[in-house]
Design a protein around this motif. Structure first.
Motif, PDB file in Angstrom:
ATOM      1  N   UNK A  23       0.860  -1.181   0.000  1.00 53.33           N
ATOM      2  CA  UNK A  23       0.000   0.000   0.000  1.00 53.33           C
ATOM      3  C   UNK A  23       0.896   1.230   0.000  1.00 53.33           C
ATOM      4  N   UNK A  24       0.864   1.979  -1.081  1.00 51.21           N
ATOM      5  CA  UNK A  24       1.750   3.135  -1.210  1.00 51.21           C
ATOM      6  C   UNK A  24       1.394   4.273  -0.267  1.00 51.21           C
ATOM      7  N   UNK A  25       0.253   4.170   0.445  1.00 52.07           N
ATOM      8  CA  UNK A  25      -0.070   5.161   1.459  1.00 52.07           C
ATOM      9  C   UNK A  25       0.831   5.004   2.680  1.00 52.07           C
ATOM     10  N   UNK A  64       8.625 -13.625  -6.815  1.00 52.41           N
ATOM     11  CA  UNK A  64       7.361 -12.984  -6.444  1.00 52.41           C
ATOM     12  C   UNK A  64       7.134 -11.721  -7.272  1.00 52.41           C
ATOM     13  N   UNK A  65       5.893 -11.477  -7.594  1.00 52.28           N
ATOM     14  CA  UNK A  65       5.496 -10.242  -8.266  1.00 52.28           C
ATOM     15  C   UNK A  65       5.083  -9.255  -7.179  1.00 52.28           C
ATOM     16  N   UNK A  66       5.700  -8.081  -7.183  1.00 51.04           N
ATOM     17  CA  UNK A  66       5.367  -7.041  -6.203  1.00 51.04           C
ATOM     18  C   UNK A  66       4.557  -5.969  -6.926  1.00 51.04           C
ATOM     19  N   UNK A  67       3.358  -5.724  -6.412  1.00 52.07           N
ATOM     20  CA  UNK A  67       2.449  -4.749  -7.011  1.00 52.07           C
ATOM     21  C   UNK A  67       2.057  -3.739  -5.943  1.00 52.07           C
ATOM     22  N   UNK A  68       2.065  -2.476  -6.319  1.00 51.62           N
ATOM     23  CA  UNK A  68       1.661  -1.412  -5.408  1.00 51.62           C
ATOM     24  C   UNK A  68       0.194  -1.058  -5.603  1.00 51.62           C
ATOM     25  N   UNK A  69      -0.398  -0.504  -4.567  1.00 51.03           N
ATOM     26  CA  UNK A  69      -1.754   0.046  -4.649  1.00 51.03           C
ATOM     27  C   UNK A  69      -1.612   1.554  -4.475  1.00 51.03           C
ATOM     28  N   UNK A  70      -2.109   2.289  -5.442  1.00 54.27           N
ATOM     29  CA  UNK A  70      -1.872   3.725  -5.552  1.00 54.27           C
ATOM     30  C   UNK A  70      -2.292   4.509  -4.321  1.00 54.27           C
ATOM     31  N   UNK A  71      -1.575   5.600  -4.106  1.00 54.35           N
ATOM     32  CA  UNK A  71      -1.917   6.580  -3.086  1.00 54.35           C
ATOM     33  C   UNK A  71      -2.415   7.815  -3.822  1.00 54.35           C
ATOM     34  N   UNK A  72      -3.744   8.039  -3.856  1.00 52.14           N
ATOM     35  CA  UNK A  72      -4.272   9.164  -4.632  1.00 52.14           C
ATOM     36  C   UNK A  72      -3.773  10.526  -4.146  1.00 52.14           C
ATOM     37  N   UNK A 100      -0.725  11.133  -3.269  1.00 55.76           N
ATOM     38  CA  UNK A 100       0.667  11.310  -3.716  1.00 55.76           C
ATOM     39  C   UNK A 100       0.874  10.575  -5.046  1.00 55.76           C
ATOM     40  N   UNK A 101       0.471  11.178  -6.151  1.00 55.05           N
ATOM     41  CA  UNK A 101       0.586  10.502  -7.448  1.00 55.05           C
ATOM     42  C   UNK A 101       2.028  10.115  -7.795  1.00 55.05           C
ATOM     43  N   UNK A 102       2.999  10.865  -7.324  1.00 54.39           N
ATOM     44  CA  UNK A 102       4.400  10.564  -7.607  1.00 54.39           C
ATOM     45  C   UNK A 102       4.899   9.292  -6.945  1.00 54.39           C
ATOM     46  N   UNK A 103       4.156   8.784  -5.968  1.00 52.96           N
ATOM     47  CA  UNK A 103       4.592   7.570  -5.282  1.00 52.96           C
ATOM     48  C   UNK A 103       4.580   6.362  -6.212  1.00 52.96           C
ATOM     49  N   UNK A 104       3.748   6.384  -7.244  1.00 49.59           N
ATOM     50  CA  UNK A 104       3.714   5.278  -8.208  1.00 49.59           C
ATOM     51  C   UNK A 104       5.039   5.188  -8.966  1.00 49.59           C
ATOM     52  N   UNK A 105       5.553   6.325  -9.414  1.00 53.14           N
ATOM     53  CA  UNK A 105       6.838   6.331 -10.115  1.00 53.14           C
ATOM     54  C   UNK A 105       7.964   5.902  -9.182  1.00 53.14           C
TER      55      UNK A 105
END
Length: 144
Positions: free
Chosen positions: A55-57, A76-84, A86-91
């Motif tokens: 959770x990117x929050x 393992x595949x690591x996938x993030x869940x967006x933090x609305x 902080x849009x830059x956290x996805x990058x």
């Protein structure tokens, strides 16, 4: 309809109120979710892991968990869940080695698509590695 025939372990690094929904999403996808609250609990997990949702929050703690999972469970595949907020956290997450980032709230369809993409990318990478010639025992060889 589960995507995976046998239950695979999925680490879930989230303390958000949506955690229960994320656990249910993972169960529907055929995963056995295991909650990890911090870097220590992620690092001490020794069973095989197929997926890790962060959770990117959770800011920096999510990145630490992602790096630990990638080093201990490279398959393992690591996938993030967006933090609305902080849009830059996805990058930042993708630069840290996260495969991709799901929008919030995460859905079965989005997670299925990301897992299919990860599987295809792994297959392409394996095929590419199989086609590489063995390195020459003579060092650098060239022509001009």
């Amino acid at each position: 309809m589960p995507m995976i025939a046998t239950r695979s372990t999925a680490l879930l690094a989230s303390s958000s109120p949506e955690r229960g929904e994320m656990e249910e999403l993972l169960r529907r996808m055929g995963f056995e979710p295991v909650q990890v609250d911090d870097l220590d609990s992620a690092s001490s997990f020794r069973e095989p892991v197929s997926l890790c949702l962060i959770d990117l929050q959770q800011n920096g703690e999510a990145m630490k968990i992602a790096r630990a999972v990638r080093s201990q469970h490279p398959q393992a595949v690591v996938i993030g869940i967006a933090d609305p907020a902080r849009p830059g956290s996805a990058a930042d997450a993708i630069r840290a080695g996260v495969f991709d980032v799901l929008p919030r709230p995460a859905s079965d369809r989005d997670l299925s698509a990301l897992l299919a993409n990860a599987k295809e990318q792994a297959a392409l990478s394996a095929a590419s590695d199989a086609r590489l010639p063995d390195p020459s025992p003579f060092g650098i060889v060239g022509s001009s």
